[in-house]
Design an enzyme around this catalytic site. Sequence first.
Site, short mmCIF file in Angstrom:
data_model
loop_
_atom_site.label_atom_id
_atom_site.label_comp_id
_atom_site.label_asym_id
_atom_site.label_seq_id
_atom_site.Cartn_x
_atom_site.Cartn_y
_atom_site.Cartn_z
N ARG A 113 0.81 -1.22 0.00
CA ARG A 113 0.00 0.00 0.00
C ARG A 113 0.84 1.27 0.00
O ARG A 113 0.40 2.31 -0.51
CB ARG A 113 -0.96 -0.02 1.20
CG ARG A 113 -1.96 1.14 1.18
CD ARG A 113 -3.12 0.97 2.13
NE ARG A 113 -2.83 1.28 3.50
CZ ARG A 113 -3.67 1.90 4.34
NH1 ARG A 113 -4.86 2.29 3.93
NH2 ARG A 113 -3.33 2.12 5.59
N ILE A 136 -7.85 6.23 0.74
CA ILE A 136 -7.46 4.88 0.34
C ILE A 136 -7.99 3.97 1.44
O ILE A 136 -7.80 4.25 2.63
CB ILE A 136 -5.92 4.77 0.17
CG1 ILE A 136 -5.51 3.38 -0.36
CG2 ILE A 136 -5.15 5.10 1.43
CD1 ILE A 136 -4.03 3.28 -0.76
N SER A 137 -8.70 2.92 1.07
CA SER A 137 -9.37 2.07 2.06
C SER A 137 -8.38 1.36 2.97
O SER A 137 -7.22 1.14 2.62
CB SER A 137 -10.23 1.01 1.35
OG SER A 137 -11.29 1.62 0.68
N ALA A 138 -8.87 0.97 4.15
CA ALA A 138 -8.08 0.17 5.08
C ALA A 138 -7.76 -1.19 4.44
O ALA A 138 -8.61 -1.75 3.74
CB ALA A 138 -8.84 -0.03 6.38
#
Length: 220
Positions: A38, A64-66
């Site tokens: 990530r 930005i998603s977990a």
Amino acid sequence: MMDEKELYEKWKRTVEMLKAEGIIKSEKVERAFLKCPRYLFVEDRYKKYAHVDEPLPIPAGQTISAPHMVAIMLEIADLKPGMNVLEVGTGSGWNAALIAEIVKGDVYSIERIPELVEFAKRNLERAGVKNVHVILGDGSKGFPPKSPYDAIIVTAGAPEIPKPLVEQLKPGGKLIIPVGSYHLWQELLEVIKREDGSIKIKNHGGVAFVPLIGEHGWRE
């Protein structure tokens, strides 16, 4: 700033934790997470937090998603090599990179914010991902030129299931989409298109995503 080795070690520990918690279940999702860390998809000032299992800011007021959320959606999608996949909501480009790593082919991803189209393209290039095509447009309408799709993954919350997305699925195809209120709460739905064109819906519980803005989503 942490060096690449340190960033990767921390990222590996996050992947191990998600595996231990039963969130990453399959080897293909684990492999994709290890291949596309990530931290390659956030701005420099956030790299040191990229291993933390929480959403992070990206440009244009988006997130930005977990990692756990991304893993959950990919496990539900159950992607396979050769599948034709559409992503709605490119954002940073991270999720599209993970999808591309699993399907081993071209992935189409739509983003409505020009600044994020450029951000994602830069991130993908830096990460060496060549098979993701980022398109500027209204993702709630899908992307008919490359339909029908085996899977459509939507990374923003819709008020209801957008009809065009169901129409662009192959029979037996899956749409993974958060549906619910504008900002605070949605339910993660797995929409399976039957051979006769009707749909079957599985509810995977509560999630919180930024809104899907568009003709078949929320109005700005």
